[in-house]
Scaffold this motif. Structure first.
Motif, PDB file in Angstrom:
ATOM      1  N   UNK A 166       0.869  -1.165   0.000  1.00 43.93           N
ATOM      2  CA  UNK A 166       0.000   0.000   0.000  1.00 43.93           C
ATOM      3  C   UNK A 166       0.911   1.222   0.000  1.00 43.93           C
ATOM      4  N   UNK A 167       0.615   2.188  -0.850  1.00 43.91           N
ATOM      5  CA  UNK A 167       1.434   3.384  -0.983  1.00 43.91           C
ATOM      6  C   UNK A 167       0.666   4.583  -0.451  1.00 43.91           C
ATOM      7  N   UNK A 168       1.325   5.414   0.346  1.00 43.57           N
ATOM      8  CA  UNK A 168       0.700   6.575   0.970  1.00 43.57           C
ATOM      9  C   UNK A 168       1.468   7.838   0.583  1.00 43.57           C
ATOM     10  N   UNK A 169       0.746   8.906   0.354  1.00 42.50           N
ATOM     11  CA  UNK A 169       1.358  10.147  -0.126  1.00 42.50           C
ATOM     12  C   UNK A 169       1.834  11.047   1.008  1.00 42.50           C
ATOM     13  N   UNK A 170       1.966  10.511   2.213  1.00 44.15           N
ATOM     14  CA  UNK A 170       2.368  11.308   3.365  1.00 44.15           C
ATOM     15  C   UNK A 170       3.407  10.539   4.180  1.00 44.15           C
ATOM     16  N   UNK A 176       1.478   4.491  13.065  1.00 42.46           N
ATOM     17  CA  UNK A 176       1.905   3.644  11.937  1.00 42.46           C
ATOM     18  C   UNK A 176       1.723   2.158  12.215  1.00 42.46           C
ATOM     19  N   UNK A 177       1.873   1.746  13.477  1.00 46.15           N
ATOM     20  CA  UNK A 177       1.781   0.311  13.788  1.00 46.15           C
ATOM     21  C   UNK A 177       0.401  -0.259  13.476  1.00 46.15           C
ATOM     22  N   UNK A 178      -0.636   0.604  13.399  1.00 45.81           N
ATOM     23  CA  UNK A 178      -1.973   0.125  13.062  1.00 45.81           C
ATOM     24  C   UNK A 178      -2.042  -0.370  11.615  1.00 45.81           C
ATOM     25  N   UNK A 179      -1.114   0.080  10.786  1.00 46.10           N
ATOM     26  CA  UNK A 179      -1.166  -0.289   9.371  1.00 46.10           C
ATOM     27  C   UNK A 179      -0.979  -1.779   9.158  1.00 46.10           C
ATOM     28  N   UNK A 180      -0.193  -2.407  10.025  1.00 46.66           N
ATOM     29  CA  UNK A 180       0.008  -3.852   9.837  1.00 46.66           C
ATOM     30  C   UNK A 180      -1.252  -4.632  10.173  1.00 46.66           C
ATOM     31  N   UNK A 181      -2.181  -4.013  10.917  1.00 48.29           N
ATOM     32  CA  UNK A 181      -3.462  -4.642  11.197  1.00 48.29           C
ATOM     33  C   UNK A 181      -4.481  -4.357  10.100  1.00 48.29           C
ATOM     34  N   UNK A 182      -4.358  -3.178   9.457  1.00 46.58           N
ATOM     35  CA  UNK A 182      -5.294  -2.805   8.404  1.00 46.58           C
ATOM     36  C   UNK A 182      -4.943  -3.442   7.069  1.00 46.58           C
ATOM     37  N   UNK A 183      -3.645  -3.455   6.741  1.00 49.70           N
ATOM     38  CA  UNK A 183      -3.215  -3.906   5.413  1.00 49.70           C
ATOM     39  C   UNK A 183      -2.176  -5.024   5.557  1.00 49.70           C
ATOM     40  N   UNK A 185       0.378  -6.183   4.200  1.00 49.47           N
ATOM     41  CA  UNK A 185       1.446  -5.987   3.217  1.00 49.47           C
ATOM     42  C   UNK A 185       2.364  -4.877   3.705  1.00 49.47           C
ATOM     43  N   UNK A 186       3.379  -4.593   2.911  1.00 51.18           N
ATOM     44  CA  UNK A 186       4.301  -3.505   3.199  1.00 51.18           C
ATOM     45  C   UNK A 186       3.620  -2.159   2.949  1.00 51.18           C
ATOM     46  N   UNK A 187       3.836  -1.194   3.847  1.00 51.90           N
ATOM     47  CA  UNK A 187       3.313   0.162   3.669  1.00 51.90           C
ATOM     48  C   UNK A 187       4.467   1.089   3.342  1.00 51.90           C
ATOM     49  N   UNK A 188       4.338   1.824   2.240  1.00 44.34           N
ATOM     50  CA  UNK A 188       5.387   2.753   1.818  1.00 44.34           C
ATOM     51  C   UNK A 188       4.844   4.177   1.884  1.00 44.34           C
ATOM     52  N   UNK A 189       5.608   5.054   2.531  1.00 44.15           N
ATOM     53  CA  UNK A 189       5.164   6.418   2.743  1.00 44.15           C
ATOM     54  C   UNK A 189       5.913   7.394   1.827  1.00 44.15           C
ATOM     55  N   UNK A 190       5.411   8.640   1.797  1.00 41.85           N
ATOM     56  CA  UNK A 190       5.976   9.710   0.963  1.00 41.85           C
ATOM     57  C   UNK A 190       6.003   9.326  -0.519  1.00 41.85           C
ATOM     58  N   UNK A 191       4.966   8.622  -0.956  1.00 38.62           N
ATOM     59  CA  UNK A 191       4.835   8.221  -2.355  1.00 38.62           C
ATOM     60  C   UNK A 191       4.037   9.291  -3.121  1.00 38.62           C
ATOM     61  N   UNK A 195      -2.342   4.490  -2.941  1.00 31.53           N
ATOM     62  CA  UNK A 195      -2.731   3.399  -3.844  1.00 31.53           C
ATOM     63  C   UNK A 195      -2.645   2.039  -3.175  1.00 31.53           C
ATOM     64  N   UNK A 196      -3.574   1.144  -3.565  1.00 33.53           N
ATOM     65  CA  UNK A 196      -3.473  -0.281  -3.296  1.00 33.53           C
ATOM     66  C   UNK A 196      -2.808  -0.919  -4.510  1.00 33.53           C
ATOM     67  N   UNK A 197      -1.791  -1.745  -4.292  1.00 34.05           N
ATOM     68  CA  UNK A 197      -1.053  -2.343  -5.404  1.00 34.05           C
ATOM     69  C   UNK A 197      -1.144  -3.861  -5.287  1.00 34.05           C
ATOM     70  N   UNK A 198      -1.565  -4.533  -6.384  1.00 30.43           N
ATOM     71  CA  UNK A 198      -1.720  -5.980  -6.358  1.00 30.43           C
ATOM     72  C   UNK A 198      -1.434  -6.554  -7.738  1.00 30.43           C
ATOM     73  N   UNK A 199      -1.379  -7.876  -7.835  1.00 36.94           N
ATOM     74  CA  UNK A 199      -1.139  -8.538  -9.125  1.00 36.94           C
ATOM     75  C   UNK A 199      -2.283  -8.244 -10.084  1.00 36.94           C
ATOM     76  N   UNK A 200      -1.940  -7.935 -11.304  1.00 37.49           N
ATOM     77  CA  UNK A 200      -2.943  -7.583 -12.303  1.00 37.49           C
ATOM     78  C   UNK A 200      -3.910  -8.729 -12.569  1.00 37.49           C
TER      79      UNK A 200
END
Length: 338
Positions: A166-170, A176-183, A185-191, A195-200
């Motif tokens: 999951x990519x975040x624009x901030x 931040x630790x809540x993200x591992x419960x919500x998503x 996958x890896x969370x990337x910031x300052x993107x 966006x949610x990113x997955x296999x096409x």
């Protein structure tokens, strides 16, 4: 499942209460409607709430403000907008159609945010852009919308939708630790964009739900969105649908048997058992999963006794229900309700 993995930070209650107050709403009433104390607004320790309390909090804010965007856009999104979108989405052929429908639908209804499905190479991205991101204090709306648009489409196809990231624009927030419960996958910031990113290839998954099962799903929203999901393969999804429909029609799971499910699917019990085993589950496991979800919901209704809940869930007696619930949640029904 540990309490942390089945609970949600009180950070979100504080954020929503502050938003309510800034909109001229009664933040104490909001918290009371969700069974929360007004002390959570000023209490800064790492308190946590149940998914049911968080779901009630979201519902209460929508009821008071008539805004599905939770007060974080220039213009509100009136209650009922999501339901209208979902009733159309369930008629799509596959997941690609669902994500495209979401984008087109909200593009017609609001200028405050945009969704966009991008397919590049082997990856697909479902992007979210807010017109005025400064209104989304602490990124509450961004997180909630990304959560919904991962879990609701996954429910539509009847299986867990694995995310690459999951990519975040901030920048990474304090919670931040809540993200591992919500998503999952890896969370990337300052993107560049959220966006949610997955296999096409996932976009080709056919929908497993119907208008009938959608009604039950919406009746249980937003609890089903904020509870950690457990999606199933094709046959298991059909059995789960049978159990949910049986409960709706009969008001109890007592007579919901493996034989009845097999008859409903026009196969033998032996074939059903074999298919569920191949999908690494069983009829009893699916029945217990529905019991667990419903038990949590019913325990939030103080007018129902433990005995009444036990009967509705199809247990032989309250003691059997208490033993099962303690295995699921680590607490007795009475302790959990308190």
């Amino acid at each position: 499942m540990t309490f942390e993995r089945s609970s949600i930070s009180m950070h979100y209650a504080r954020e929503l209460a502050q938003t309510a107050r800034s909109k001229g709403l009664d933040d104490h009433q909001l918290l009371r409607m969700a069974g929360l104390s007004a002390d959570v607004v000023t209490h800064t320790s790492d308190q946590r709430m149940s998914p049911l309390q968080f779901a009630d909090l979201l519902q209460s804010y929508r009821q008071l403000a008539n805004d599905e965007f939770l007060g974080r856009t220039e213009r509100p999104s009136k209650n009922g907008t999501f339901v209208l979108m979902a009733r159309q989405a369930v008629n799509n052929r596959n997941l690609r159609g669902v994500y495209r429908h979401i984008s087109r639908f909200y593009d017609l209804f609001t200028e405050d945010l945009r969704f966009h499905l991008v397919e590049e190479g082997n990856e697909a991205r479902f992007e979210l852009t807010l017109a005025r991101p400064e209104l989304d204090r602490a990124h509450f709306l961004t997180e909630f919308l990304l959560l919904i648009w991962h879990r609701f489409p996954g429910w539509l196809v009847g299986q867990f939708t694995p995310l690459k990231r999951v990519e975040l624009s901030y920048a990474a927030p304090p919670h931040e630790k809540e993200y591992r419960l919500m998503f999952p996958c890896d969370a990337r910031f300052n993107m560049p964009v959220n966006a949610l990113v997955f296999d096409r290839s996932i976009l080709d998954q056919p929908l497993a739900q119907t208008e009938d099962t959608l009604k039950q799903h919406l009746d249980n929203a937003p609890l089903v969105w904020v509870t950690r999901p457990n999606f199933h393969a094709f046959t298991a999804r059909k059995v789960s649908n049978f159990l949910e429909t049986h409960l709706q029609q009969h008001g109890s799971l007592t007579s919901a048997s493996m034989e009845a499910a097999a008859d409903h699917l026009h196969i033998t019990s032996r074939t059903l058992r074999r298919r569920l085993t191949a999908e690494r589950t069983s009829f009893q496991a699916l029945k217990d999963e529905l019991r667990q979800k419903l038990a949590v919901t019913l325990l939030g209704q103080p007018e129902l006794t433990i005995s009444e809940i036990s009967s509705q869930l199809g247990f032989s007696d309250p003691a059997a229900f208490s033993r099962a619930f303690k295995q699921w949640m680590g607490k007795s029904p009475k302790e959990y309700r308190n």
